[in-house]
Design a protein around this motif. Structure first.
Motif, PDB file in Angstrom:
ATOM      1  N   UNK A  49      -7.037   8.702   4.888  1.00  0.00           N
ATOM      2  CA  UNK A  49      -8.350   8.058   4.750  1.00  0.00           C
ATOM      3  C   UNK A  49      -8.343   7.021   3.630  1.00  0.00           C
ATOM      4  N   UNK A  50      -7.624   7.324   2.533  1.00  0.00           N
ATOM      5  CA  UNK A  50      -7.497   6.323   1.459  1.00  0.00           C
ATOM      6  C   UNK A  50      -6.681   5.126   1.924  1.00  0.00           C
ATOM      7  N   UNK A  51      -5.635   5.408   2.698  1.00  0.00           N
ATOM      8  CA  UNK A  51      -4.820   4.297   3.213  1.00  0.00           C
ATOM      9  C   UNK A  51      -5.642   3.425   4.156  1.00  0.00           C
ATOM     10  N   UNK A  52      -6.482   4.068   4.958  1.00  0.00           N
ATOM     11  CA  UNK A  52      -7.358   3.304   5.868  1.00  0.00           C
ATOM     12  C   UNK A  52      -8.243   2.350   5.079  1.00  0.00           C
TER      13      UNK A  52
ATOM     14  N   UNK B 253      -7.427  38.593   5.617  1.00  0.00           N
ATOM     15  CA  UNK B 253      -6.557  38.280   6.751  1.00  0.00           C
ATOM     16  C   UNK B 253      -5.716  37.042   6.423  1.00  0.00           C
ATOM     17  N   UNK B 254      -4.644  36.844   7.196  1.00  0.00           N
ATOM     18  CA  UNK B 254      -3.832  35.642   6.994  1.00  0.00           C
ATOM     19  C   UNK B 254      -4.705  34.411   7.177  1.00  0.00           C
ATOM     20  N   UNK B 255      -4.556  33.449   6.267  1.00  0.00           N
ATOM     21  CA  UNK B 255      -5.418  32.277   6.386  1.00  0.00           C
ATOM     22  C   UNK B 255      -5.049  31.424   7.595  1.00  0.00           C
ATOM     23  N   UNK B 256      -6.033  30.754   8.134  1.00  0.00           N
ATOM     24  CA  UNK B 256      -5.828  29.824   9.245  1.00  0.00           C
ATOM     25  C   UNK B 256      -6.253  28.434   8.781  1.00  0.00           C
ATOM     26  N   UNK B 257      -5.409  27.458   9.006  1.00  0.00           N
ATOM     27  CA  UNK B 257      -5.744  26.080   8.620  1.00  0.00           C
ATOM     28  C   UNK B 257      -6.216  25.335   9.856  1.00  0.00           C
ATOM     29  N   UNK B 258      -7.425  24.840   9.814  1.00  0.00           N
ATOM     30  CA  UNK B 258      -7.938  24.022  10.917  1.00  0.00           C
ATOM     31  C   UNK B 258      -7.697  22.560  10.574  1.00  0.00           C
ATOM     32  N   UNK B 259      -7.161  21.829  11.552  1.00  0.00           N
ATOM     33  CA  UNK B 259      -6.869  20.414  11.334  1.00  0.00           C
ATOM     34  C   UNK B 259      -7.816  19.552  12.141  1.00  0.00           C
ATOM     35  N   UNK B 260      -8.118  18.388  11.596  1.00  0.00           N
ATOM     36  CA  UNK B 260      -8.877  17.378  12.351  1.00  0.00           C
ATOM     37  C   UNK B 260      -8.056  16.097  12.402  1.00  0.00           C
ATOM     38  N   UNK B 261      -8.328  15.288  13.405  1.00  0.00           N
ATOM     39  CA  UNK B 261      -7.576  14.039  13.591  1.00  0.00           C
ATOM     40  C   UNK B 261      -7.897  13.024  12.522  1.00  0.00           C
ATOM     41  N   UNK B 262      -6.873  12.327  12.079  1.00  0.00           N
ATOM     42  CA  UNK B 262      -7.085  11.152  11.237  1.00  0.00           C
ATOM     43  C   UNK B 262      -7.305   9.942  12.128  1.00  0.00           C
ATOM     44  N   UNK B 263      -8.006   8.935  11.621  1.00  0.00           N
ATOM     45  CA  UNK B 263      -8.138   7.703  12.408  1.00  0.00           C
ATOM     46  C   UNK B 263      -6.774   7.021  12.562  1.00  0.00           C
ATOM     47  N   UNK B 264      -6.597   6.322  13.670  1.00  0.00           N
ATOM     48  CA  UNK B 264      -5.385   5.518  13.869  1.00  0.00           C
ATOM     49  C   UNK B 264      -5.622   4.156  13.210  1.00  0.00           C
ATOM     50  N   UNK B 265      -5.051   3.979  12.044  1.00  0.00           N
ATOM     51  CA  UNK B 265      -5.321   2.781  11.234  1.00  0.00           C
ATOM     52  C   UNK B 265      -4.812   1.531  11.946  1.00  0.00           C
TER      53      UNK B 265
ATOM     54  N   UNK C 208       0.882  -1.163   0.000  1.00  0.00           N
ATOM     55  CA  UNK C 208       0.000   0.000   0.000  1.00  0.00           C
ATOM     56  C   UNK C 208       0.916   1.207   0.000  1.00  0.00           C
ATOM     57  N   UNK C 209       1.065   1.809  -1.187  1.00  0.00           N
ATOM     58  CA  UNK C 209       2.106   2.822  -1.384  1.00  0.00           C
ATOM     59  C   UNK C 209       1.525   4.218  -1.312  1.00  0.00           C
ATOM     60  N   UNK C 210       1.861   4.928  -0.234  1.00  0.00           N
ATOM     61  CA  UNK C 210       1.591   6.367  -0.165  1.00  0.00           C
ATOM     62  C   UNK C 210       2.730   7.046  -0.935  1.00  0.00           C
TER      63      UNK C 210
END
Ligand code: C5P
Length: 234
Positions: A75-78, A117-129, A54-56
């Motif tokens: 998510x694709x790797x999951x 304004x300067x952009x802000x990136x909001x992150x969410x958790x990935x599942x622990x595969x 499974x190649x990322x």
């Protein structure tokens, strides 16, 4: 009759680093080269296994004689890992999976505007595969009950003792059967051709050290996996 140690076994190996898109041209990524995962795929193939890689994102080509499934995001790797686990005797999670992804992916390239304004990136958790693979295996929902699940951990610490303690906690938390631990910080690992690891086992047997080229380390890991499958699990 001489039989290769992994003859008749199916081994799924994830490799490389996931890329988490922000927009059509940008992503959050990491420095994983995929070399360790590819070396593991070669070692498993040469030990007689049917290998699924499974190649990322990888900086090296996948080896000949293995089935390759390309993925980009965690998510694709999951999805690919859960599907592959259904008929795998061994799953090795050597990919560097992003812990977080951008909460929103823009359909169009994010523009810079003088008035905004300067952009802000909001992150969410990935599942622990890795954790999910273990839970499904334990619940009998995926793959053979005797499936062997192997995780990797890159740990920093002031001493090898610290690193081992963190890694042992991680082994218990994740519930995988083997955890391959890199002490990063003193030795640089990403993109290098050599590696030094300690293999921890859930069964509680002594930590095993392996060092050398990524091929040498892979051979040691594959030997250990073969041993666990053929002598410890049944
Ligand atoms: O918790 P940590 O990221 O250190 O764990 C590393 C191990 O967990 C690796 O085997 C990695 O492939 C796996 N992992 C995973 N899913 C994630 C993060 C890590 O399967 N979201």
């Amino acid at each position: 009759d001489y039989q290769l140690p992994l003859a008749g076994r199916t081994v799924t190996i994830s490799a490389g680093g996931t890329r988490e898109p922000l927009d059509p041209v940008r992503f959050l990524g990491n420095r994983s080269s995929g070399k360790q995962g590819v070396a593991l795929a070669l070692a498993a193939r040469d030990a007689g296994a049917t290998v699924r890689l499974l190649a990322a994102h990888m900086e090296v080509p996948p080896p000949a004689g293995v089935e390759v499934v390309r993925v980009e995001t965690a998510l694709q790797l999951r999805e690919a890992a859960l599907a592959a686990a259904a008929d795998s005797d061994v799953v090795i999670m050597s990919a560097a999976v992003a812990d977080f992804r951008p909460a929103e992916v823009s359909d169009t390239k994010i523009k810079k505007r003088d008035d905004s304004a300067d952009p802000v990136i909001t992150l969410v958790r990935n599942p622990d595969i890795l954790h999910e693979l273990v839970e499904r295996r334990n619940a009998g929902d995926a793959g053979p009950a005797s499936q062997l699940i192997v995780g990797f951990a890159a740990e920093t610490g002031d001493s090898d003792g610290d690193v081992l303690a963190y890694a042992e906690a991680k082994l218990r938390r994740k519930g995988c059967d083997l955890l391959v631990v890199n002490h990063v910080g003193t030795d640089k690992v990403f993109g290098q051709d050599t590696n030094a690891v300690v293999i921890l086992a859930r069964s509680g047997s002594e930590p095993q050290e392996a060092a050398g080229s990524k091929a040498d380390v892979s051979a040691a890991i594959i030997n250990r996996i073969s041993y666990e499958l053929n002598h410890v699990l049944p």
